[in-house]
Design an enzyme around this catalytic site. Sequence first.
Site, PDB file in Angstrom:
ATOM      1  N   THR A 376      33.068  49.608  63.960  1.00 30.99           N
ATOM      2  CA  THR A 376      33.858  50.732  64.378  1.00 30.99           C
ATOM      3  C   THR A 376      33.145  51.131  65.646  1.00 30.99           C
ATOM      4  OG1 THR A 376      34.416  51.246  62.101  1.00 30.99           O
ATOM      5  CG2 THR A 376      34.437  53.109  63.618  1.00 30.99           C
ATOM      6  N   ASP A 418      40.169  49.084  53.452  1.00 33.15           N
ATOM      7  CA  ASP A 418      39.672  50.448  53.217  1.00 33.15           C
ATOM      8  C   ASP A 418      40.450  51.163  52.111  1.00 33.15           C
ATOM      9  OD1 ASP A 418      37.389  50.757  54.671  1.00 33.15           O
ATOM     10  OD2 ASP A 418      38.323  51.706  56.402  1.00 33.15           O
ATOM     11  N   SER A 447      39.233  56.789  55.154  1.00 39.16           N
ATOM     12  CA  SER A 447      38.222  56.408  56.147  1.00 39.16           C
ATOM     13  C   SER A 447      36.950  57.212  55.932  1.00 39.16           C
ATOM     14  CB  SER A 447      38.791  56.694  57.544  1.00 39.16           C
ATOM     15  OG  SER A 447      37.790  56.554  58.521  1.00 39.16           O
ATOM     16  N   SER A 448      35.894  56.781  56.586  1.00 37.30           N
ATOM     17  CA  SER A 448      34.649  57.569  56.606  1.00 37.30           C
ATOM     18  C   SER A 448      34.339  58.062  58.011  1.00 37.30           C
ATOM     19  CB  SER A 448      33.471  56.702  56.130  1.00 37.30           C
ATOM     20  OG  SER A 448      33.703  56.223  54.844  1.00 37.30           O
ATOM     21  N   GLY A 468      29.872  52.442  61.406  1.00 37.38           N
ATOM     22  CA  GLY A 468      28.964  52.177  60.279  1.00 37.38           C
ATOM     23  C   GLY A 468      29.583  52.301  58.906  1.00 37.38           C
TER      24      GLY A 468
HETATM   25  N1  GLY Z   1      36.946  51.239  58.658  1.00 33.42           N
HETATM   26  C1  GLY Z   1      35.886  52.121  58.470  1.00 33.42           C
HETATM   27  C2  GLY Z   1      36.325  53.508  58.181  1.00 33.42           C
HETATM   28  O1  GLY Z   1      37.403  53.899  58.571  1.00 33.42           O
HETATM   29  O2  GLY Z   1      35.631  54.238  57.543  1.00 33.42           O
END
Ligand code: GLY
Length: 566
Positions: A376, A418, A447-448, A468
């Site tokens: 990301t 995800d 998402s994170s 990350g």
């Molecule tokens: N693809 C990583 C996130 O969206 O957390």
Amino acid sequence: MRQKFYFLIIAFVSNCLLVTAQITPYHYKAQKDIQVSSAAVVSAHTIASQVGESILKKGGNAIDAAIATQFALAVVYPGAGNIGGGGFMVAHLKNGKNFSLDYRETAPAAAFKNMYLDADGNAVTDMSQLGYKASGVPGTVAGLFAALPYAKFKMPVLIAPAIQLAEKGFVITKAEAASLNSARKDFMELNKEPVAFVKKGLWKAGDTLIQPQLAATLKRIGKLGQKGFYEGITARMIQNDLKKNAGIISLEDLKNYKAKFRDPIQFNYRGYQIISMPLPSSGGIILQQVLKMIENKDVQAMQFQTAASVQLLTEAERRAFADRAQYMGDADFVQVPVKQLLDNTYLQKRMSDYVPGKAGNSKETGAGFIPEHEETTHISIIDGAGNAVSVTTTLNGSYGSRVVIAGAGFIMNNEMDDFSIKEGVPNMYGAVGNAANAIAPGKRMLSSMTPTIVLKNNKPFVVVGTPGGTTIPTSVIQSLVNIIDFNMNADDAVNKPKFHHQWLPDILYIEKGFSPAVADSLRNMGYTIEQRSAIGRTELIKINPVQKKKIEAVADHRGDDDARGY
Ligand code: GLY
């Protein structure tokens, strides 16, 4: 005739930008920590930061710079910068308005809950992580157009540097060469037509990467607007390529995609106003949960990365990630008890079984009861007028699904991973989920990503974010605690070793450089500790209004990241 005139104008503008603002695609060196007085851009790549800086110097604001930088990253940082993925933007405008913009990918209309299970009901993560079925409907282009009303320049100007970089090429770094070489086999196996990312022989530092098909796609976007991506030639190229290879994104899916403005997560921590991303990112909620769980403890007295402060943060993270797994998903599709999850009494209760000096346990500490290969990338920007923008964008894994759309030259995301593809089955970041994050047509996967802005006395104080996967919220949390509780400068806040706990697996991950003595103390408390690869690549801007060179902009030392400003 009109078209020719139009392209002459674009070529003229892009040449001006490249020449006047020191964009040096064939010879550059990353700057890591700068002190400047007016404006700054920090991103994962020197050339992209140069593009953002050039737009600011030309009179653009932070939103202009964010749009131009993201398009440039789609060219010079193909592993994560993208037009085939999605992202989130958090902004604070000089007039005091705060907004968050969601351009997360969506599940195609033909997607369904068990689409990644085999006949025996086993999860097939290869399918959700690699190849033509792994992609959600891309959101990046729609997101950047949704942000455009806040910018000063028109899209053709903002996209011009990216077009030129794709067309004329740029020199790649050692890290990029290694990264492209590691994805070579997948690129060759998955894509039937030659792709720009594979050359005869292996890549090496100093080679030039030219992407003519991507340049043509970017030109269509510059010329036709959002329709240059979601309709017409580009959309047909996406659909044809996917259809031939059993992918399921349709022309309708593309046409129907919409970016959404959302109310940001906003709260106070020790007198600072924190603004971050709401669902469908868990990032802002986790940030608020963890900081509020530790706010009534004297973190400063515990000191940086002692066993006591690491344990406190670990236990708060354990609880926040347990809630993530149980409750969080796209709130447009499922009921998420956001208000309760962020309630201070609830959060204090969550910490009632925290015992200093004794490791918690993820079997006993589940979710509270209420009636990311990690690729990301992040951009932090502040302009001279006081507008601040924090953007995190992603293809999910490095080079996403590794599918390069035939003829269009861009890489598709593998964001479907995800979703919780089966209850309790970990995604590529080891995160588990359940019904709240199950696949449904049109739904956004959890998402994170945690693009965040901190205000002090209503003025930007910190702009921060990182890639990350599930380590994103913890990197942001620790960078902020380092600044607010431990009084660190921006460089230390970003580059001191980090640690991570995400409830399951019940492991405390530490980065290289973490004190062995503190790790031993934590083992004695009962923690299982593992050293892991780098945690995050944080791009952080800190503003100290009383100093002349008031902006400290820091690009993470863990990668090729670069800070520019003036
Ligand atoms: N693809 C990583 C996130 O969206 O957390």
